[in-house]
Scaffold this motif. Structure first.
Motif, PDB file in Angstrom:
ATOM      1  N   LEU A 129      -1.880   7.890   4.502  1.00 31.60           N
ATOM      2  CA  LEU A 129      -2.923   7.209   3.849  1.00 31.60           C
ATOM      3  C   LEU A 129      -2.642   5.790   3.771  1.00 31.60           C
ATOM      4  O   LEU A 129      -3.600   4.786   3.997  1.00 31.60           O
ATOM      5  CB  LEU A 129      -2.867   7.479   2.170  1.00 31.60           C
ATOM      6  CG  LEU A 129      -3.356   8.974   1.897  1.00 31.60           C
ATOM      7  CD1 LEU A 129      -3.007   9.193   0.412  1.00 31.60           C
ATOM      8  CD2 LEU A 129      -4.828   9.047   2.291  1.00 31.60           C
ATOM      9  N   ALA A 130      -1.495   5.073   3.824  1.00 31.52           N
ATOM     10  CA  ALA A 130      -1.342   3.697   4.021  1.00 31.52           C
ATOM     11  C   ALA A 130      -1.541   3.347   5.439  1.00 31.52           C
ATOM     12  O   ALA A 130      -2.229   2.102   5.577  1.00 31.52           O
ATOM     13  CB  ALA A 130       0.223   3.363   3.558  1.00 31.52           C
ATOM     14  N   LYS A 190       5.103  11.549   3.249  1.00 29.09           N
ATOM     15  CA  LYS A 190       4.222  11.884   4.280  1.00 29.09           C
ATOM     16  C   LYS A 190       2.810  11.400   4.200  1.00 29.09           C
ATOM     17  O   LYS A 190       2.079  10.686   4.936  1.00 29.09           O
ATOM     18  CB  LYS A 190       4.058  13.132   4.695  1.00 29.09           C
ATOM     19  CG  LYS A 190       5.553  13.679   5.638  1.00 29.09           C
ATOM     20  CD  LYS A 190       5.314  15.253   6.070  1.00 29.09           C
ATOM     21  CE  LYS A 190       6.802  15.405   6.901  1.00 29.09           C
ATOM     22  NZ  LYS A 190       6.841  16.781   7.479  1.00 29.09           N
ATOM     23  N   SER A 191       2.359  11.732   2.899  1.00 29.07           N
ATOM     24  CA  SER A 191       0.896  11.519   2.414  1.00 29.07           C
ATOM     25  C   SER A 191       0.920  10.222   2.190  1.00 29.07           C
ATOM     26  O   SER A 191      -0.220   9.321   2.365  1.00 29.07           O
ATOM     27  CB  SER A 191       0.654  12.135   1.089  1.00 29.07           C
ATOM     28  OG  SER A 191       0.531  13.783   1.230  1.00 29.07           O
ATOM     29  N   THR A 246       0.694  -1.141  -0.056  1.00 30.30           N
ATOM     30  CA  THR A 246       0.018   0.049  -0.022  1.00 30.30           C
ATOM     31  C   THR A 246       0.807   1.223   0.193  1.00 30.30           C
ATOM     32  O   THR A 246       0.739   2.219  -0.766  1.00 30.30           O
ATOM     33  CB  THR A 246      -0.920  -0.149   1.280  1.00 30.30           C
ATOM     34  OG1 THR A 246      -1.823  -1.213   1.287  1.00 30.30           O
ATOM     35  CG2 THR A 246      -1.735   1.121   1.062  1.00 30.30           C
ATOM     36  N   TYR A 247       1.875   1.377   0.723  1.00 32.23           N
ATOM     37  CA  TYR A 247       2.692   2.387   0.805  1.00 32.23           C
ATOM     38  C   TYR A 247       3.473   2.667  -0.510  1.00 32.23           C
ATOM     39  O   TYR A 247       3.481   3.741  -0.876  1.00 32.23           O
ATOM     40  CB  TYR A 247       3.754   2.277   1.959  1.00 32.23           C
ATOM     41  CG  TYR A 247       4.897   3.330   2.174  1.00 32.23           C
ATOM     42  CD1 TYR A 247       4.286   4.676   2.513  1.00 32.23           C
ATOM     43  CD2 TYR A 247       6.123   3.179   1.564  1.00 32.23           C
ATOM     44  CE1 TYR A 247       5.386   5.720   2.791  1.00 32.23           C
ATOM     45  CE2 TYR A 247       7.242   4.396   1.629  1.00 32.23           C
ATOM     46  CZ  TYR A 247       6.621   5.367   2.056  1.00 32.23           C
ATOM     47  OH  TYR A 247       7.426   6.359   2.171  1.00 32.23           O
ATOM     48  N   ARG A 266       4.963   5.246  -5.578  1.00 34.41           N
ATOM     49  CA  ARG A 266       4.921   5.213  -6.918  1.00 34.41           C
ATOM     50  C   ARG A 266       3.934   5.924  -7.634  1.00 34.41           C
ATOM     51  O   ARG A 266       4.466   6.474  -8.736  1.00 34.41           O
ATOM     52  CB  ARG A 266       4.813   3.665  -7.351  1.00 34.41           C
ATOM     53  CG  ARG A 266       6.223   2.917  -7.032  1.00 34.41           C
ATOM     54  CD  ARG A 266       5.702   1.360  -7.181  1.00 34.41           C
ATOM     55  NE  ARG A 266       5.681   1.009  -8.544  1.00 34.41           N
ATOM     56  CZ  ARG A 266       6.531   0.619  -9.278  1.00 34.41           C
ATOM     57  NH1 ARG A 266       7.751   0.349  -8.801  1.00 34.41           N
ATOM     58  NH2 ARG A 266       6.426   0.198 -10.551  1.00 34.41           N
ATOM     59  N   GLY A 267       2.869   6.377  -7.196  1.00 34.09           N
ATOM     60  CA  GLY A 267       1.767   6.939  -7.661  1.00 34.09           C
ATOM     61  C   GLY A 267       1.986   8.453  -7.535  1.00 34.09           C
ATOM     62  O   GLY A 267       1.361   9.389  -8.071  1.00 34.09           O
ATOM     63  N   GLY A 268       3.248   8.904  -6.949  1.00 37.43           N
ATOM     64  CA  GLY A 268       3.471  10.444  -6.831  1.00 37.43           C
ATOM     65  C   GLY A 268       3.094  10.931  -5.560  1.00 37.43           C
ATOM     66  O   GLY A 268       3.164  12.161  -5.446  1.00 37.43           O
ATOM     67  N   PHE A 269       2.488  10.468  -4.605  1.00 38.31           N
ATOM     68  CA  PHE A 269       2.246  10.990  -3.501  1.00 38.31           C
ATOM     69  C   PHE A 269       3.471  11.190  -2.520  1.00 38.31           C
ATOM     70  O   PHE A 269       4.411  10.447  -2.791  1.00 38.31           O
ATOM     71  CB  PHE A 269       1.408   9.994  -2.552  1.00 38.31           C
ATOM     72  CG  PHE A 269      -0.300   9.996  -3.059  1.00 38.31           C
ATOM     73  CD1 PHE A 269      -1.053  10.801  -2.467  1.00 38.31           C
ATOM     74  CD2 PHE A 269      -0.392   9.002  -3.930  1.00 38.31           C
ATOM     75  CE1 PHE A 269      -2.389  10.867  -3.066  1.00 38.31           C
ATOM     76  CE2 PHE A 269      -1.634   8.951  -4.379  1.00 38.31           C
ATOM     77  CZ  PHE A 269      -2.496   9.871  -4.071  1.00 38.31           C
ATOM     78  N   SER A 270       3.504  12.319  -1.910  1.00 40.66           N
ATOM     79  CA  SER A 270       4.705  12.490  -1.101  1.00 40.66           C
ATOM     80  C   SER A 270       4.935  11.517  -0.169  1.00 40.66           C
ATOM     81  O   SER A 270       3.971  10.792   0.266  1.00 40.66           O
ATOM     82  CB  SER A 270       4.530  14.165  -0.459  1.00 40.66           C
ATOM     83  OG  SER A 270       3.533  13.787   0.628  1.00 40.66           O
TER      84      SER A 270
END
Length: 242
Positions: free
Chosen positions: A165-166, A160-161, A148-149, A154-158
């Motif tokens: 979210l994970a 911390k984000s 999940t992380y 890999r999807g471009g999230f920072s």
């Protein structure tokens, strides 16, 4: 009944902690994780797809005669969600690759939420039933946290984000599902549980087949097939431990 509640809650928190350890491990060794992320993708695909076909789907079919329809429904709903996220979030947002992480996060999050239901049901039957179910379920929490992380990253999230979210989707959703389902435990019969399991299986098969495996095919690694096989083997061990 009070003892059953606390036992189920502790078990669901343990599952969340195992998931959190997976997330922490991959974030702590981020450079190593990114370098070998394709192998984690293949491994996770093997685990999610195999567990779905070998255990979740047969169990849901056993519990509910309506499970096949809801299995298809879970798959189609994830497809529609993916199209919605691609059209209205990714293409109009700041990063068109967000869907790589968002769709798997939602699928895994829903499955983890349903895991919380299973803790409520099994521990309300007996402590032994709950423990046996928990052993098998906790085994797959660690790779779920990692994948999940990684996919969010890999999807471009920072960083911390992706971490936040994970943790919410893969870890905290399990004790939340347990707490939400506990007051209604007497109303959750086998048929309803079968429906919920089939929905989650449809979501997991979609994530594995349309998000994880295609990435592995785009970025073939030297040991990617071996990683996929290792994921399948772990899934078999999980099923045999139940």
């Amino acid at each position: 009944m009070a003892n059953s509640f606390w036992t189920a809650f502790v078990a669901s928190v343990l599952a969340a902690l195992v998931t959190g350890i997976g997330i922490y491990t991959i974030r702590r060794f981020e450079a190593w994780g990114r370098k070998y992320s394709i192998y984690f993708v293949c491994f996770a695909a093997g685990v999610l797809i195999s567990v779905s076909f070998l255990h979740i789907i047969p169990k849901s079919f056993e519990l509910s005669p309506y499970a096949p329809g809801y299995l298809l429904g879970g798959f189609v709903l994830m497809h529609l969600l993916n199209r919605f996220i691609t059209a209205f979030v990714c293409e109009r947002g700041t990063n068109p690759a967000y869907g790589i992480g968002l769709v798997p996060m939602i699928g895994i999050g829903f499955h983890s939420f349903i895991d919380g239901f299973i803790y409520s049901i099994t521990f309300s039957v007996s402590a032994l039933t709950g423990v046996l179910a928990a052993i098998g379920m906790v085994l797959h929490e660690f790779p779920e946290g990692i994948i999940t992380y990684l996919l969010l990253s890999r999807g471009g999230f920072s960083d911390k984000s992706a971490l936040l979210l994970a943790v919410i989707a893969a870890a905290l959703s399990t004790p939340l599902g347990m707490l939400v389902s506990w007051p209604f435990i007497s109303r959750i019969d086998q048929s309803l549980l079968g429906v919920l399991l089939s929905l989650s299986a449809g979501a997991l098969v979609y994530v594995g087949a349309t998000h994880l495996l295609p990435q592995a095919e785009k970025e073939p690694g030297r040991f990617s097939l071996l990683s996929l096989g290792a994921g399948i083997l772990v899934a078999v061990l999980i099923v045999l431990s139940k």
